[in-house]
Motif scaffolding. Structure first.
Motif, PDB file in Angstrom:
ATOM      1  N   LEU A 214       0.714  -1.205   0.009  1.00 52.01           N
ATOM      2  CA  LEU A 214      -0.023   0.051   0.075  1.00 52.01           C
ATOM      3  C   LEU A 214       0.808   1.196  -0.036  1.00 52.01           C
ATOM      4  CD1 LEU A 214      -2.330  -2.232   0.716  1.00 52.01           C
ATOM      5  CD2 LEU A 214      -3.577  -0.132   1.812  1.00 52.01           C
ATOM      6  N   PRO A 215       2.054   1.381   0.828  1.00 52.97           N
ATOM      7  CA  PRO A 215       2.788   2.453   0.851  1.00 52.97           C
ATOM      8  C   PRO A 215       3.270   2.840  -0.573  1.00 52.97           C
ATOM      9  CG  PRO A 215       3.365   1.431   2.501  1.00 52.97           C
ATOM     10  CD  PRO A 215       2.449   0.407   1.790  1.00 52.97           C
ATOM     11  N   GLU A 216       3.728   2.049  -1.348  1.00 54.16           N
ATOM     12  CA  GLU A 216       4.040   2.221  -2.779  1.00 54.16           C
ATOM     13  C   GLU A 216       3.060   2.538  -3.834  1.00 54.16           C
ATOM     14  OE1 GLU A 216       6.690  -1.176  -1.331  1.00 54.16           O
ATOM     15  OE2 GLU A 216       4.810  -0.354  -0.868  1.00 54.16           O
ATOM     16  N   ILE A 217       1.997   1.857  -3.550  1.00 49.09           N
ATOM     17  CA  ILE A 217       0.982   1.983  -4.545  1.00 49.09           C
ATOM     18  C   ILE A 217       0.162   3.252  -4.211  1.00 49.09           C
ATOM     19  CG2 ILE A 217      -1.628   1.333  -5.051  1.00 49.09           C
ATOM     20  CD1 ILE A 217      -0.390  -1.581  -4.854  1.00 49.09           C
ATOM     21  N   ILE A 218      -0.014   3.740  -3.036  1.00 53.03           N
ATOM     22  CA  ILE A 218      -0.674   5.009  -2.505  1.00 53.03           C
ATOM     23  C   ILE A 218       0.237   6.200  -3.086  1.00 53.03           C
ATOM     24  CG2 ILE A 218      -1.263   6.743  -0.643  1.00 53.03           C
ATOM     25  CD1 ILE A 218      -2.128   4.153   0.651  1.00 53.03           C
ATOM     26  N   ALA A 219       1.272   5.993  -2.996  1.00 53.01           N
ATOM     27  CA  ALA A 219       2.456   7.024  -3.245  1.00 53.01           C
ATOM     28  C   ALA A 219       2.264   7.261  -4.736  1.00 53.01           C
ATOM     29  CB  ALA A 219       3.868   6.821  -2.802  1.00 53.01           C
ATOM     30  N   ASP A 220       2.383   6.570  -5.518  1.00 53.61           N
ATOM     31  CA  ASP A 220       2.178   6.525  -7.076  1.00 53.61           C
ATOM     32  C   ASP A 220       0.864   7.011  -7.422  1.00 53.61           C
ATOM     33  OD1 ASP A 220       3.409   6.256  -9.637  1.00 53.61           O
ATOM     34  OD2 ASP A 220       2.280   4.227  -9.978  1.00 53.61           O
ATOM     35  N   TYR A 221      -0.028   6.638  -6.824  1.00 55.38           N
ATOM     36  CA  TYR A 221      -1.594   7.206  -7.205  1.00 55.38           C
ATOM     37  C   TYR A 221      -1.621   8.587  -6.932  1.00 55.38           C
ATOM     38  CZ  TYR A 221      -6.717   7.594  -6.156  1.00 55.38           C
ATOM     39  OH  TYR A 221      -7.938   7.948  -6.275  1.00 55.38           O
ATOM     40  N   LEU A 222      -1.202   8.948  -5.698  1.00 58.17           N
ATOM     41  CA  LEU A 222      -1.189  10.356  -5.625  1.00 58.17           C
ATOM     42  C   LEU A 222      -0.232  11.240  -6.275  1.00 58.17           C
ATOM     43  CD1 LEU A 222      -1.331  10.163  -1.683  1.00 58.17           C
ATOM     44  CD2 LEU A 222      -3.000  10.693  -2.842  1.00 58.17           C
ATOM     45  N   ALA A 223       0.735  10.592  -6.824  1.00 57.81           N
ATOM     46  CA  ALA A 223       1.793  11.383  -7.768  1.00 57.81           C
ATOM     47  C   ALA A 223       1.323  11.543  -9.160  1.00 57.81           C
ATOM     48  CB  ALA A 223       3.201  10.500  -7.706  1.00 57.81           C
ATOM     49  N   SER A 224       0.328  10.669  -9.312  1.00 57.73           N
ATOM     50  CA  SER A 224      -0.276  10.580 -10.779  1.00 57.73           C
ATOM     51  C   SER A 224      -1.473  11.289 -10.834  1.00 57.73           C
ATOM     52  CB  SER A 224      -0.483   8.938 -11.284  1.00 57.73           C
ATOM     53  OG  SER A 224       0.604   8.148 -11.086  1.00 57.73           O
ATOM     54  N   ALA A 269      -5.941   5.453  11.429  1.00 60.11           N
ATOM     55  CA  ALA A 269      -4.779   5.769  11.899  1.00 60.11           C
ATOM     56  C   ALA A 269      -3.548   5.206  10.927  1.00 60.11           C
ATOM     57  CB  ALA A 269      -4.418   5.449  13.301  1.00 60.11           C
ATOM     58  N   ALA A 270      -3.810   3.795  10.657  1.00 63.01           N
ATOM     59  CA  ALA A 270      -2.772   3.137   9.785  1.00 63.01           C
ATOM     60  C   ALA A 270      -2.659   3.780   8.449  1.00 63.01           C
ATOM     61  CB  ALA A 270      -3.251   1.782   9.686  1.00 63.01           C
ATOM     62  N   LEU A 271      -3.679   4.226   7.898  1.00 64.89           N
ATOM     63  CA  LEU A 271      -3.733   5.215   6.478  1.00 64.89           C
ATOM     64  C   LEU A 271      -3.037   6.366   6.770  1.00 64.89           C
ATOM     65  CD1 LEU A 271      -4.140   5.767   3.553  1.00 64.89           C
ATOM     66  CD2 LEU A 271      -6.517   6.192   4.151  1.00 64.89           C
ATOM     67  N   ASN A 272      -3.512   6.872   7.825  1.00 62.31           N
ATOM     68  CA  ASN A 272      -2.669   8.520   8.095  1.00 62.31           C
ATOM     69  C   ASN A 272      -1.112   8.382   8.315  1.00 62.31           C
ATOM     70  OD1 ASN A 272      -4.824   9.916   7.676  1.00 62.31           O
ATOM     71  ND2 ASN A 272      -5.460  10.099   9.922  1.00 62.31           N
ATOM     72  N   SER A 273      -0.707   7.057   8.997  1.00 58.79           N
ATOM     73  CA  SER A 273       0.786   6.945   9.096  1.00 58.79           C
ATOM     74  C   SER A 273       1.408   6.868   7.632  1.00 58.79           C
ATOM     75  CB  SER A 273       1.032   5.735   9.983  1.00 58.79           C
ATOM     76  OG  SER A 273       0.516   4.557   9.269  1.00 58.79           O
ATOM     77  N   ILE A 274       0.769   6.409   6.472  1.00 58.48           N
ATOM     78  CA  ILE A 274       1.448   6.170   5.414  1.00 58.48           C
ATOM     79  C   ILE A 274       1.086   7.542   4.540  1.00 58.48           C
ATOM     80  CG2 ILE A 274       0.990   5.296   2.937  1.00 58.48           C
ATOM     81  CD1 ILE A 274      -0.097   2.663   4.441  1.00 58.48           C
ATOM     82  N   ILE A 275       0.033   8.412   4.664  1.00 54.44           N
ATOM     83  CA  ILE A 275      -0.209   9.684   3.785  1.00 54.44           C
ATOM     84  C   ILE A 275       0.382  10.721   4.622  1.00 54.44           C
ATOM     85  CG2 ILE A 275      -1.831   8.551   2.431  1.00 54.44           C
ATOM     86  CD1 ILE A 275      -3.916  10.011   3.991  1.00 54.44           C
ATOM     87  N   LEU A 276       0.486  10.947   6.041  1.00 56.16           N
ATOM     88  CA  LEU A 276       0.734  12.135   6.428  1.00 56.16           C
ATOM     89  C   LEU A 276       2.420  12.342   6.742  1.00 56.16           C
ATOM     90  CD1 LEU A 276      -2.093  12.373   8.882  1.00 56.16           C
ATOM     91  CD2 LEU A 276      -1.973  13.617   6.822  1.00 56.16           C
TER      92      LEU A 276
END
Length: 276
Positions: A214-224, A269-276
């Protein structure tokens, strides 16, 4: 801009309880699936208007209809299911919602994807024809349905450009699929993400704690340029699950939570730890 959404029926079966869970976690959008333990496809117009009024007062909008459309056996009659889809479309209009989550049907265990492709595509075409242009159909990769692998999902999106993807990493993990491979294949067709993670034995865990990358996928999703992410924690069983997901059996996560509010907050909280 990140826009968080959630299946808040995992926190509470009541609309008021869902509102409280969303507001407590700073989430302003809802993927609506359960209302008082009743699937969204089965509520009345009156109830839908009451829900809309409650959500409007709380400053919460409905991002997507968490419908069961397409979570249906190919061997079962289709007409009644089509009527259910039409009903979902009507309710989406009342709720001012422009996305409908859907699936691509359950073949029998003996049928290969290739053998059922023509029948699935015929049904998907009918669903598209009975959906207004203002509404986006969003296909979720679900285990055991026709579109459970990235290859078949890609076939669906190429055949039906108006059907976008709800990318669910945990579901791919539970099918033994490398999510980074799936993401590379499907990301241009993704409308939004379901935030759900799992380990390869099928257990659902908080985002970033499993094999879903999820960290890698979320990062690429947001960057795109992606924005919307819907939390679908599935960290423990919740009221009305048997009514909401056709009796689907879910394994609890590795952590034991005292109640649904606690598990929902832990997922946020788990999601926020990835995106914040």
């Amino acid at each position: 801009m990140i826009k968080l959404c959630a299946f808040a029926d995992e926190a509470s079966s009541s609309v008021q309880g869902q509102i409280e869970a969303l507001k407590r976690n700073g989430i302003t959008q809802l993927e609506i699936r359960g209302v008082g333990g009743v699937n969204i496809s089965n509520i009345s117009d009156t109830t839908a208007r009451q829900v809309k009024k409650q959500l409007d007062s709380a400053g919460i909008s409905v991002w997507s209809m968490g419908s069961p459309i397409g979570k249906h056996k190919l061997s079962d009659p289709f007409q009644e299911h089509l009527e259910a889809h039409k009903r979902i479309v009507e309710l989406a209009d009342i709720l001012n919602c422009h996305h409908i989550r859907m699936f691509s049907f359950f073949p029998t265990a003996e049928e290969s994807p290739e053998a059922t492709k023509e029948q699935v595509f015929e049904r998907l075409r009918i669903l598209c024809d009975n959906t207004p242009d203002s509404v986006v159909l969003c296909h979720e990769n679900e285990k055991h349905i026709f579109g459970e692998t990235p290859d078949i999902c890609l076939t669906i999106h190429k055949e039906f450009p108006r059907i976008r993807s709800v990318f669910d990493p945990a579901n791919f993990v539970q099918c033994g699929v490398d999510t980074l491979h799936a993401w590379a294949m499907l990301k241009e067709h993704v409308e939004y993400l379901h935030i759900k993670d799992a380990v390869f034995d099928g257990v659902v865990v908080p985002a970033g704690k499993g094999e879903g990358h999820l960290p890698e996928i979320i990062a690429d999703y947001l960057a795109s340029g992606g924005e919307v992410m819907t939390l679908e924690p599935h960290l423990n069983a919740f009221t009305g699950l048997d009514k909401l997901e056709n009796g689907e059996s879910l394994k609890p996560g590795l952590t034991v939570y005292k109640n649904n509010d606690e598990s929902f907050d832990a997922a946020v909280a788990a999601l926020n730890s990835i995106i914040l």
